[in-house]
Design an enzyme around this catalytic site. Structure first.
Site, PDB file in Angstrom:
ATOM      1  N   GLU A 430       0.892  -1.165   0.000  1.00 51.61           N
ATOM      2  CA  GLU A 430       0.000   0.000   0.000  1.00 51.61           C
ATOM      3  C   GLU A 430       0.925   1.208   0.000  1.00 51.61           C
ATOM      4  OE1 GLU A 430      -3.521   0.736  -0.115  1.00 51.61           O
ATOM      5  OE2 GLU A 430      -2.417   2.597  -0.413  1.00 51.61           O
ATOM      6  N   GLU A 517      -7.432  -3.546  -9.858  1.00 50.26           N
ATOM      7  CA  GLU A 517      -8.769  -3.368  -9.290  1.00 50.26           C
ATOM      8  C   GLU A 517      -9.482  -2.299 -10.128  1.00 50.26           C
ATOM      9  OE1 GLU A 517      -9.180  -1.029  -5.772  1.00 50.26           O
ATOM     10  OE2 GLU A 517     -10.571  -2.442  -4.885  1.00 50.26           O
ATOM     11  N   GLU A 523     -14.686  -5.270  -1.802  1.00 45.82           N
ATOM     12  CA  GLU A 523     -14.513  -4.548  -0.525  1.00 45.82           C
ATOM     13  C   GLU A 523     -15.720  -3.660  -0.224  1.00 45.82           C
ATOM     14  OE1 GLU A 523     -11.078  -1.957  -0.773  1.00 45.82           O
ATOM     15  OE2 GLU A 523     -11.763  -1.057  -2.623  1.00 45.82           O
TER      16      GLU A 523
HETATM   17  C1  NOJ Z   1      -7.920  -0.625  -0.885  1.00 45.10           C
HETATM   18  C2  NOJ Z   1      -7.782  -1.922  -1.561  1.00 45.10           C
HETATM   19  O1  NOJ Z   1      -8.665  -2.023  -2.648  1.00 45.10           O
HETATM   20  C3  NOJ Z   1      -7.992  -3.002  -0.538  1.00 45.10           C
HETATM   21  O2  NOJ Z   1      -8.002  -4.276  -1.166  1.00 45.10           O
HETATM   22  C4  NOJ Z   1      -6.902  -2.912   0.488  1.00 45.10           C
HETATM   23  O3  NOJ Z   1      -7.136  -3.867   1.475  1.00 45.10           O
HETATM   24  C5  NOJ Z   1      -6.894  -1.528   1.132  1.00 45.10           C
HETATM   25  N1  NOJ Z   1      -6.898  -0.504   0.144  1.00 45.10           N
HETATM   26  C6  NOJ Z   1      -5.688  -1.317   2.014  1.00 45.10           C
HETATM   27  O4  NOJ Z   1      -4.547  -1.253   1.201  1.00 45.10           O
HETATM   28 CA    CA Z   2     -10.027  -0.142  -3.743  1.00 46.90          CA
END
Ligand code: NOJ
Ligand code: CA
Length: 728
Positions: A430, A517, A523
C-alpha cells in the site's frame, strides 16, 4: 485555373469541354484525397475520414449502414502554440490490411485473431510551416481504433497539450451505463440512464469515494457502454495508455456529442509531448449482439506485443488472504500499535499493541496451511509492515518503507514455512498514494521480496497523490504505474494494482502487470454494498480494458453473522459468488472469504478449488449489460470447461449450451445452483449441487434466483464417476 470563356473563337466549345473535364477530374481527385472510406473485413462497419471547412479533420462510423458516430472532429489544442485542429491539407493517404494471430501469455483465449483494414492519413498544416501529424485508423470487425501520431520534425519537437478535441458524436439519446468523470477514482457505482438524463442524475451518482476529484462539467468515464434504441451496442474506451493522461468524456446532453476530456496535471496541463510520439488509441467497439462486445479483442490487438524476453515466470495465481477479516469481522486490522501518530524512524517494537493486529505469524501460518491443503498458489498478507497506524487520509509522504515488518510478523520464519508447504506469500505494497516515496524505495522493496521468496505484489494507491496536485489518472501517474511494472519485471515480480488508472490492455505489453482493481470491487460489499446488477455491468465497462482483481468468493454474505450491529450484506447468493470466477476474467483470482467460512461449505468450495484461471477458449453465451451474463470457458491445456451465469436483482432462467464440447462424447457436469427459495437477501446460502451427463447437443435451462447465479464444471468422467448419472 482560368475558366473564362471567350465567345466567338473557333474551337472554343471543344476547349471549354476539355477544361471542364479537367476541373471535374481535379475536383474528384481532391474529393478522393480529402475524403477516404474504409470498411471492416466483414464489411459491417464503414469509416469515413474527411477534411471539412477550414481543413478540420473529421471521421464518422456506420454499422450495417446505420450511423454509430456522426461526423466528429479530430485534433488537439496546444498550450502557447497554434492548435493541431484545423488548417490541414491531406498530404498522403495509405491503406493496409492485416490478418494474423498471436498468443497471449495468459488469457481468455489461446489464440487471438488480429484482422483489420487500416487507413493512415498524413496531414499538413501549411500555415504553420508545414507541421505534420498523422491519424491512423484501424477498422476491425468488432470496431474502430484510431490514434494521433506526431513524427519528429523541426516545427513540432516539443509541445504541451491544452486539450484533445476528439469527438464522439453519437447518433441518438442512447441508454448508457456510466460513472461520473473523475481524475482520481473509478470506484463509483453505475447509473443507467439516457444520455440526456446524465446532468440531472450527476449529483446523485457522485457518491462519496475517498480522494475523489469529480469533473465539474458533465462528464463520464470510459469504458463507456451504450445501447441505441435500435439495439446497437457501443463501447468507447482507449487502448495502450502510455505517457499520456487518461481520457474522460464530456457529455453534451442535447446533441449527444461526447468529447475527450484529458486528466490534467498539477499545472492544469494535459500532456507533455516530445516527438516522435503516438497518443493512445481511441476505441469504439460496436455490435448488435451484446455477447460480441464481451468477446471483443480490439483493445488487446491495439496494444504492442511485450518486449520482455523471458516470460516463462509469468503464471496465473489463485490466492487467499489475510484480508476480508479486516473489513467484516471487526476482530483484526492492518495496524499493530494503539498509537495513531507514528514516523518510520520510530521504534515500532515500543508501540502499545492494539491486540487486533491481523498479520501475525500465527494467523499467516493458519492461512498457509489452508492454502496448501486446498491447492492455492499464494496467501496475500496485508498489514505486515510498519506504518499503518496513520496511513489513511493524512497526505503524508513517508508512510511505509516496504521492508520493515511489525514485531509480530516473522519474515524469515514464514518464508520457510510457506516454502516447505509449496505456497507463496503475496506481498502487499500500500503506497497510501505517495508515489514519490514508493519510487524512491522501489528497488529496496523488490530486492526484499526477492530475498524473501515473494514473486507477486498487490499495490495500492489509497489517498491523494504525492507528487501533490497530480491525479491517479494524470500523465505522471500513468507513467508511474508503468515504471513500477517494468521495474517489477526486472525482479520477475507480478503486479496487481489497486486504485490505479483503469486498464487499457497494457497487460499485453507488460504481462507481469497482470491484474488491477480500478473499479468498485468486493470490498464495497462491506462498505455500503454493491447493487445486484453491478457485476453484470463490469464486464461491459471496467473489464473491457483488462483483468480485474474483483476478489470474489464471499460465502458468508450476511455480515451480521460477525457482529449483530452490522446490518450490511453482500448482495448476492453464495452461488453467484462462484459464477464470478468465470464471468469476471482474471489470471489472478482470490478466494476472498475467511478459511473458516469455506470449511462450512466444503461442497460449494470445491468449485473455487477446481475452476481454471487461464483459458484456451471462451464463449459468451448470453449477455445484457445490467441484466445478466453467462460465459463458458475451456481450461488452458485441459479437457475441462467451466460455466458461470449471473443475474441482477431479477430471477431468470439461464440458457447454458454445451456445443463447444467435442462431438459424440459424454462429460460429467457438476451444476451448482441457487435453491428455489434462495435470493440475495433471503436464504443466500441455500444451493443445490447435482451431477449429470452432458454432450455437445445438451442445453441446460437453469433457474437463477434474484441476485443469484449458476456455476458448472464439466470434466471427463471415469466409468466410476459416470455410474448412475442421468443425461441432462
Ligand atoms: C484498498 C484496496 O482495494 C484493498 O483491497 C486494500 O485492502 C486496502 N486498500 C488497504 O490497502
Ligand atoms: Ca479499492
Amino acid at each position: 485555373m482560368n475558366l473564362r470563356y471567350t465567345a466567338g473563337k473557333a474551337g472554343s466549345t471543344r476547349r471549354l469541354v476539355r477544361r471542364l473535364k479537367l476541373v471535374l477530374f481535379l475536383c474528384t481527385f481532391s474529393f478522393l484525397v480529402n475524403a477516404q472510406v474504409i470498411t471492416s473485413p466483414d464489411k459491417n462497419l464503414t469509416m469515413k475520414f474527411e477534411l471539412k471547412g477550414n481543413g478540420v479533420p473529421t471521421y464518422q462510423l456506420t454499422y450495417k449502414k446505420k450511423p454509430v458516430i456522426k461526423e466528429s472532429k479530430l485534433g488537439l489544442e496546444l498550450k502557447d502554440a497554434a492548435s493541431l485542429a484545423e488548417g490541414f491539407t491531406v498530404a498522403k493517404t495509405e491503406q493496409a490490411s492485416v490478418n494474423n494471430t498471436w498468443e497471449p501469455i495468459v488469457g481468455e483465449q489461446k489464440t487471438i485473431r488480429n484482422n483489420y483494414n487500416e487507413l493512415l492519413v498524413t496531414l499538413n498544416q501549411k500555415e504553420q510551416k508545414d507541421r505534420q501529424i498523422l491519424i491512423r485508423f484501424r477498422l476491425f470487425n468488432d470496431g474502430l481504433g484510431f490514434r494521433y501520431e506526431f513524427p519528429e520534425q523541426k516545427e513540432l519537437n516539443y509541445f504541451v497539450i491544452k486539450e484533445e478535441n476528439t469527438e464522439f458524436n453519437l447518433a441518438g439519446d442512447h441508454k448508457i451505463w456510466w460513472i461520473p468523470g473523475d481524475y482520481d477514482t473509478n470506484e463509483y457505482a453505475y447509473t443507467t440512464s439516457k444520455i440526456s438524463e446524465i446532468p440531472g442524475l450527476m449529483k446523485k451518482a457522485t457518491i462519496d469515494v475517498h480522494a475523489q476529484w469529480p469533473i465539474k462539467n458533465t462528464a463520464v468515464q470510459t469504458p463507456s457502454m451504450m445501447k441505441s434504441s435500435d439495439g446497437i451496442y457501443i463501447n468507447i474506451h482507449e487502448a495502450a495508455l502510455i505517457n499520456y493522461p487518461a481520457m474522460n468524456l464530456n457529455v453534451d446532453p442535447k446533441t449527444f456529442k461526447f468529447s475527450a476530456h484529458l486528466t490534467p496535471d498539477a499545472m492544469g496541463n494535459k500532456g507533455y509531448v516530445q516527438t516522435d510520439f503516438n497518443t493512445p488509441w481511441r476505441t469504439i467497439v460496436v455490435s448488435d449482439d451484446a455477447t460480441d462486445i464481451l468477446e471483443s479483442k480490439l483493445i488487446l490487438n491495439l496494444n504492442e506485443p511485450t518486449k520482455y524476453k523471458d516470460v516463462s515466470w509469468i503464471k496465473p495465481v489463485k490466492y487467499i488472504g489475510v484480508w476480508w477479516e479486516y473489513f467484516v469481522a471487526n476482530k483484526s486490522t492492518w495496524a499493530y500499535g494503539k498509537e495513531t501518530n507514528v514516523k518510520l524512524t520510530d521504534d515500532f517494537t515500543k508501540l502499545t499493541p492494539n491486540g487486533r493486529h491481523g498479520a501475525t505469524t500465527e494467523n499467516v501460518k493458519k492461512h498457509i496451511d489452508f492454502a496448501a491443503k486446498h491447492g492455492f498458489d499464494a496467501v496475500l498478507v496485508e498489514g505486515w509492515n510498519i506504518g499503518w497506524e496513520d496511513w489513511f487520509g493524512n497526505w503524508k509522504e513517508e508512510v511505509f518503507d516496504f521492508v520493515t515488518p511489525y514485531p509480530d510478523f516473522d519474515v524469515k520464519g514464514l518464508q520457510k514455512y510457506a516454502a516447505d508447504k509449496g505456497v507463496k506469500i503475496m506481498m502487499h505494497h500500500e503506497t497510501s498514494a505517495s508515489a514519490t516515496n514508493y519510487e524512491r524505495r522501489l528497488d529496496d522493496a523488490f530486492q526484499f521480496m526477492k530475498d524473501n521468496g515473494y514473486n507477486s505484489v498487490k499495490t495500492g494507491y489509497v489517498g491523494k497523490i504525492i507528487p501533490r496536485g497530480e491525479h491517479h489518472d494524470s500523465q505522471w501517474m500513468v507513467n508511474h504505474y508503468i515504471r513500477v511494472a517494468e521495474k517489477a519485471a526486472d525482479y520477475q515480480i507480478r503486479v496487481n494494482s489497486h486504485e490505479a488508472v483503469r486498464p487499457t490492455g497494457l497487460h499485453r505489453t507488460y504481462p507481469n502487470w497482470f491484474a488491477q482493481e480500478s473499479a468498485r470491487g468486493t470490498e464495497f460489499e462491506a462498505m455500503g454494498g454493491l447493487a445486484p446488477e453491478h457485476a453484470t455491468i463490469l464486464p461491459f465497462t471496467r473489464l473491457m480494458g483488462g483483468p480485474m482483481d474483483y476478489t470474489p468468493g464471499i460465502f458468508q454474505t450476511d455480515l451480521s453473522y460477525y457482529n449483530k450491529d452490522n446490518n450490511q450484506r453482500v448482495n448476492t447468493t453464495l452461488v453467484k459468488q462462484l459464477a464470478y470466477y468465470v464471468t469476471m476474467y482474471s489470471p489472478l483470482q482470490m478466494a476472498a472469504d475467511m478459511p473458516e467460512n469455506y470449511e462450512r461449505f466444503p461442497d460449494a468450495f470445491q468449485f473455487i478449488k477446481d475452476v481454471a484461471i487461464d483459458w484456451d477458449d471462451t464463449w459468451v453465451q448470453e449477455a445484457e449489460p445490467g441484466d445478466y451474463v453467462t460465459i463458458a470457458r475451456k481450461a488452458k491445456g485441459k479437457n475441462e470447461w467451466y460455466v458461470g451465469g449471473i443475474t441482477d436483482e431479477n430471477a431468470r432462467t439461464a440458457t447454458v449450451r454445451f456445443d463447444y464440447l467435442p462431438k459424440g462424447k459424454s462429460y460429467v457436469a457438476t451444476i451448482y445452483a441457487d435453491a428455489s427459495d434462495a435470493s440475495w437477501n433471503k436464504n443466500p446460502q441455500k444451493y443445490t449441487i447435482r451431477k449429470v451427463l452432458v454432450n455437445s447437443k445438451s442445453v441446460l435451462k437453469q433457474p437463477i434466483a434474484p441476485g443469484g447465479g449458476v456455476a458448472v464444471s464439466i470434466k471427463e468422467g471415469s466409468k466410476q464417476d459416470t455410474k448412475g448419472l442421468k443425461k441432462l
